[in-house]
Design a protein around this motif. Structure first.
Motif, PDB file in Angstrom:
ATOM      1  N   ARG A   1     -13.805   0.200  -4.188  1.00 26.20           N
ATOM      2  CA  ARG A   1     -14.349  -1.139  -4.382  1.00 26.20           C
ATOM      3  C   ARG A   1     -15.450  -1.452  -3.385  1.00 26.20           C
ATOM      4  O   ARG A   1     -16.388  -2.185  -3.700  1.00 26.20           O
ATOM      5  CB  ARG A   1     -13.219  -2.156  -4.281  1.00 26.20           C
ATOM      6  CG  ARG A   1     -12.301  -2.100  -5.490  1.00 26.20           C
ATOM      7  CD  ARG A   1     -11.157  -3.074  -5.410  1.00 26.20           C
ATOM      8  NE  ARG A   1     -10.420  -3.128  -6.670  1.00 26.20           N
ATOM      9  CZ  ARG A   1      -9.268  -3.744  -6.835  1.00 26.20           C
ATOM     10  NH1 ARG A   1      -8.695  -4.358  -5.805  1.00 26.20           N
ATOM     11  NH2 ARG A   1      -8.672  -3.751  -8.015  1.00 26.20           N
ATOM     12  N   ALA A   2     -15.358  -0.900  -2.187  1.00 28.77           N
ATOM     13  CA  ALA A   2     -16.417  -1.125  -1.197  1.00 28.77           C
ATOM     14  C   ALA A   2     -17.690  -0.376  -1.579  1.00 28.77           C
ATOM     15  O   ALA A   2     -18.796  -0.873  -1.374  1.00 28.77           O
ATOM     16  CB  ALA A   2     -15.939  -0.694   0.182  1.00 28.77           C
TER      17      ALA A   2
ATOM     18  N   ALA B   1      -9.475   0.760  -2.042  1.00 27.85           N
ATOM     19  CA  ALA B   1     -10.318  -0.079  -1.180  1.00 27.85           C
ATOM     20  C   ALA B   1     -11.687   0.549  -0.980  1.00 27.85           C
ATOM     21  O   ALA B   1     -12.716  -0.141  -1.010  1.00 27.85           O
ATOM     22  CB  ALA B   1      -9.630  -0.301   0.161  1.00 27.85           C
ATOM     23  N   ARG B   2     -11.721   1.857  -0.786  1.00 25.00           N
ATOM     24  CA  ARG B   2     -13.008   2.520  -0.596  1.00 25.00           C
ATOM     25  C   ARG B   2     -13.838   2.506  -1.867  1.00 25.00           C
ATOM     26  O   ARG B   2     -15.061   2.349  -1.820  1.00 25.00           O
ATOM     27  CB  ARG B   2     -12.787   3.953  -0.107  1.00 25.00           C
ATOM     28  CG  ARG B   2     -12.254   4.029   1.315  1.00 25.00           C
ATOM     29  CD  ARG B   2     -12.124   5.461   1.813  1.00 25.00           C
ATOM     30  NE  ARG B   2     -11.085   6.205   1.123  1.00 25.00           N
ATOM     31  CZ  ARG B   2     -11.292   7.069   0.142  1.00 25.00           C
ATOM     32  NH1 ARG B   2     -12.527   7.325  -0.285  1.00 25.00           N
ATOM     33  NH2 ARG B   2     -10.280   7.694  -0.436  1.00 25.00           N
TER      34      ARG B   2
ATOM     35  N   ASP C   1      -6.157   4.858   0.940  1.00 20.10           N
ATOM     36  CA  ASP C   1      -7.149   3.780   0.867  1.00 20.10           C
ATOM     37  C   ASP C   1      -8.192   4.022  -0.211  1.00 20.10           C
ATOM     38  O   ASP C   1      -9.292   3.492  -0.155  1.00 20.10           O
ATOM     39  CB  ASP C   1      -7.836   3.595   2.223  1.00 20.10           C
ATOM     40  CG  ASP C   1      -8.545   4.861   2.713  1.00 20.10           C
ATOM     41  OD1 ASP C   1      -8.358   5.926   2.097  1.00 20.10           O
ATOM     42  OD2 ASP C   1      -9.272   4.776   3.720  1.00 20.10           O
TER      43      ASP C   1
ATOM     44  N   ASP D   1      -0.314  -6.452  -5.921  1.00 21.31           N
ATOM     45  CA  ASP D   1      -0.494  -5.031  -5.622  1.00 21.31           C
ATOM     46  C   ASP D   1      -1.155  -4.348  -6.811  1.00 21.31           C
ATOM     47  O   ASP D   1      -0.547  -3.553  -7.513  1.00 21.31           O
ATOM     48  CB  ASP D   1       0.862  -4.401  -5.304  1.00 21.31           C
ATOM     49  CG  ASP D   1       0.739  -2.942  -4.881  1.00 21.31           C
ATOM     50  OD1 ASP D   1      -0.371  -2.540  -4.506  1.00 21.31           O
ATOM     51  OD2 ASP D   1       1.752  -2.227  -4.936  1.00 21.31           O
TER      52      ASP D   1
ATOM     53  N   PRO E   1       0.824  -1.208   0.000  1.00 20.16           N
ATOM     54  CA  PRO E   1       0.000   0.000   0.000  1.00 20.16           C
ATOM     55  C   PRO E   1       0.852   1.249   0.000  1.00 20.16           C
ATOM     56  O   PRO E   1       1.893   1.308   0.663  1.00 20.16           O
ATOM     57  CB  PRO E   1      -0.805  -0.130   1.298  1.00 20.16           C
ATOM     58  CG  PRO E   1      -0.684  -1.553   1.693  1.00 20.16           C
ATOM     59  CD  PRO E   1       0.621  -2.029   1.188  1.00 20.16           C
TER      60      PRO E   1
END
Length: 446
Positions: free
Chosen positions: A66-67, A63-64, A60, A403, A2
């Motif tokens: 995709r959420a 990740a956010r 992030d 990654d 990350p």
């Protein structure tokens, strides 16, 4: 691995200290990485605050995305840093100017295009009472917004009735005493789940005149239905809001707008232009963020090998960052982003001047601003789509690594953001103005 720090593809020129005045109001307890709101920044630290928030969002962002959850946490990050108060009208005595705000939008959008759009729409709406209302009504709304640290959402553009989609019944304001009752449903591109106030334009059922009002989204007669599974711009908080007999008090009525558009003052018609230009900076930020992310991919050596070809078709293996053809492609893409930025800059200066002129803005001045905004929008949208699409091709294979940089999110965000406007229409308007001297119409309809 990350990333903990966001690289920037093209650094814009930050606002000088003389462009930024005032301080931020105190805010709730901050996140560790964010600016401490109980020590407001002075004029020279706005850039640092914006960069800190952008770096925090970049860590992030994938990740956010995709959420795809409602942006409650992201809105909290903006509030903690005081960014909703960065752009406040001069009468409040705080905040920065429009050029500084646009630079901030570009920086935030490079890290997260969705949050860039959320903030862009907030800034335009926070200025709208000054465009539509009297000085007295505007100052009242602005003071309450500043004291309450409101994050705005809503829409004051008024679509043509014959173009309204059948799935959107629209809004109506029915006179009731000295105020109104608001009914209907409307879709909003951002903020329906996180806003503190909505700014909305709807017709008066008695006169047919558009009325601009503020609404508390926490009222029990207001129901929000967030949009799910969007292709891009997933974290703006878009969705539909239904109003079932929501009372609108007199102090929540910002302005009544003339029914005939030729009676609308030129300054009020800057509202759709301000939104379009703010989103231009969001699109430009998305392109620059994609370039920075792709550069990191190449520097990490992914894909692990790159095959370059000579004109005779013979190939050879080389490091990705030393392939002359790859360098050529990146040079072209960076130049495209630079070109878009150079077109956006005069439009930003002109719009900033027009907004400060207020009621003193003339029809011809507004028309010139409209042409500059149309040019910036057309060029930037094309560049953002070209850059983000080409980068996906140039980094083919990177997604196979553990990654995964998630470069597709930049393309998806650019695609959704730019799909709302048609570049051919903008080019046609510019051509008509250049060849025939035609003025772009004074309109509140975008």
């Amino acid at each position: 691995m990350p990333r903990t720090r966001r690289a920037t593809a093209i650094r814009h020129t930050p606002a000088t200290p003389t462009e930024v005045t005032g301080t931020l109001p105190p805010e709730p307890a901050p996140r560790p990485a964010a600016h401490r709101p109980n020590t407001p920044p002075d004029g020279g630290t706005w850039g640092r605050v914006v960069r800190e928030v952008a770096d925090d969002l970049a860590v992030d962002a994938l990740a956010r995305d995709r959420a795809g959850k409602p942006p409650h946490d992201e809105a909290g990050r903006l509030r903690e840093a005081g960014l909703p108060a960065l752009l406040t009208p001069p009468a409040t005595g705080t905040g920065a100017d429009w050029r500084t705000a646009c630079a901030a939008l570009r920086e935030i959008a490079a890290a997260d295009g969705s949050i860039g759009e959320l903030l862009a729409r907030h800034y335009v709406l926070s200025w709208s009472p000054r465009l539509f209302g009297t000085q007295e009504s505007a100052r009242s709304v602005e003071r309450r917004a500043l004291d309450g640290r409101w994050l705005w959402a809503g829409d004051v553009t008024l679509p043509d009735a014959d173009r309204a989609p059948a799935t959107d019944p629209g809004l109506t304001l029915t006179p009731a005493g000295e105020g109104y009752v608001l009914d209907g449903q409307k879709s909003f591109a951002a903020g329906v789940t996180v806003a503190d106030r909505l700014l909305i334009g709807a017709p008066d059922t008695r006169t047919g005149e558009p009325v601009v009002v503020t609404v508390d989204p926490g009222h029990p007669a207001v129901t929000a239905d967030p949009a799910h599974d969007r292709l891009g711009q997933r974290l703006t908080g878009a969705g539909a809001v239904r109003f079932d007999g929501v009372p609108v008090a007199p102090h929540d009525v910002v302005a009544t707008v003339p029914r005939e558009e030729h009676d609308v003052p030129p300054c009020a018609t800057l509202a759709p232009l301000a939104l379009r230009l703010a989103l231009v900076h969001v699109a430009l930020g998305i392109a620059e963020g994609a370039l920075a992310e792709a550069r990191d991919v190449i520097r990490r050596g992914a894909p692990p090998a790159w095959t370059a070809f000579e004109p005779d078709g013979s190939g050879y293996e080389t490091r990705p960052d030393s392939d002359p053809y790859l360098l050529l492609h990146y040079g072209e893409l960076v130049t495209a982003a630079h070109a878009a930025a150079s077109v956006a800059e005069p439009a930003t200066r002109a719009l900033a001047g027009g907004l400060l002129a207020g009621q003193g803005l003339g029809v011809e001045e507004r028309a010139e601003i409209a042409v500059l905004v149309a040019a910036a929008e057309a060029v930037t949208h094309r560049s953002a789509l070209h850059v983000t699409t080409r980068l996906l091709e140039l980094t083919e294979g990177a997604a196979a690594f553990a990654d995964d940089p998630g470069l597709d999110r930049f393309w998806r965000n650019a695609r959704v953001l730019t799909a709302r406007e048609a570049s051919p229409r903008r080019f046609r308007d510019i051509g008509d103005h250049y060849l025939n001297g035609a003025q772009l119409p004074l309109t509140l309809r975008g």
